[in-house]
Design a protein around this motif. Sequence first.
Motif, PDB file in Angstrom:
ATOM      1  N   LYS A 126     -95.117  19.907  -7.319  1.00  0.00           N
ATOM      2  CA  LYS A 126     -94.326  19.616  -8.522  1.00  0.00           C
ATOM      3  C   LYS A 126     -95.023  20.137  -9.770  1.00  0.00           C
ATOM      4  O   LYS A 126     -94.383  20.673 -10.681  1.00  0.00           O
ATOM      5  CB  LYS A 126     -94.087  18.108  -8.634  1.00  0.00           C
ATOM      6  N   GLU A 156     -94.661  23.933  -9.995  1.00  0.00           N
ATOM      7  CA  GLU A 156     -93.321  24.342 -10.413  1.00  0.00           C
ATOM      8  C   GLU A 156     -93.128  24.137 -11.909  1.00  0.00           C
ATOM      9  O   GLU A 156     -92.484  24.957 -12.582  1.00  0.00           O
ATOM     10  CB  GLU A 156     -92.280  23.575  -9.607  1.00  0.00           C
ATOM     11  N   SER A 157     -93.690  23.066 -12.444  1.00  0.00           N
ATOM     12  CA  SER A 157     -93.644  22.835 -13.889  1.00  0.00           C
ATOM     13  C   SER A 157     -94.446  23.897 -14.629  1.00  0.00           C
ATOM     14  O   SER A 157     -94.009  24.418 -15.666  1.00  0.00           O
ATOM     15  CB  SER A 157     -94.192  21.440 -14.208  1.00  0.00           C
TER      16      SER A 157
END
Length: 340
Positions: A264, A267-268
């Motif tokens: 996560k 991806e950020s």
Amino acid sequence: NMIKKIIFIFLFMLVLCGFNNETGKAGVNYNARVNYKNVMKLLNKYDQDGAYMVRFSKQKGDDVMNWFDKGEPILDGLDTAVHEECHYFTNNNYTGSYYNLWYSFYRGSGNPLIVSYNRNNVYDSIEMKSIIPSSARTFRFNTYIGAPKANLASNVCGLYGIMNEFNAYMWGMNNNVKFYNYYVSQNRNYSPGKVYNQISNQWFKFANNGASNRLAYYEFKYYALTYMIYAKKHYPKVYSYIMNDKKIRRAYKLVERKYKGLVKEYESQLNSALNLLNQTGYYAYIKKNKGDKYFFVGYHLSSNMGYKSKGTAIFYTECRQLKKQLRKSKYKRMHRILTY
């Protein structure tokens, strides 16, 4: 005289502090000489866990520079070195015979989770390939499951060997995520066109390495759960042995949870990288190309001349296929059982 003195003091402080407008305190830029000293400077600043494992292996006599090519930028080998030296750390502390083994899973901050097992209580992972559909057979499938080399741990050590790889890829991803700020520091003060190849190659390294490690999260979670699903049906004694092994189940829970968070975060960061590059004057975007998604970086040419760009794969299709498998009820159920 006063002006000369001020200039002298300023220049002296620059030398004393090792100031570098590209890398700040690390003092090692993208094209720095590839040697152990520079590797450790970078790891100590950005990835302390990676530094610990590499230093541990070096002190034990392993050739930690084996993962770096002298003709390539220093960052090209960093996450590979961390991944491979994680294996060295994991394997270095085991004792016993060929059949009674120990794995020392690195947990962070120098702490291991010691897991022991008996090879008589696992089956070879290659056996489960019969229930893995072609759509879930990514480029790593044959290496680790479908056609592994003799005595490869992910095969002959069953779930324990799969977890060995799962953990190593997780720490490789951790390295990639930790170095995001380094890539940002390298991006400063560059104008489009002048150093386009260097900037694009740096961000391609970040995007592609992170995407590859992200794919490994889905691959090895899928392999671990498939191993248990197959064991439950075909090797009930193996299934029972593993379900009663609280430490390997804890290892799965810890690795999967941390890895999921790193995916996560990556991806950020990838979205932030797009914004940063576009704000700097580059033309950055993610777009489908030849059935998959690619991370592109380009820059505008002179007026009415369009723009120049190139891209790198981010393994979107493979991730989507594995996520589809992991959404099936039998995989969700097995994940809940293992992490209970």
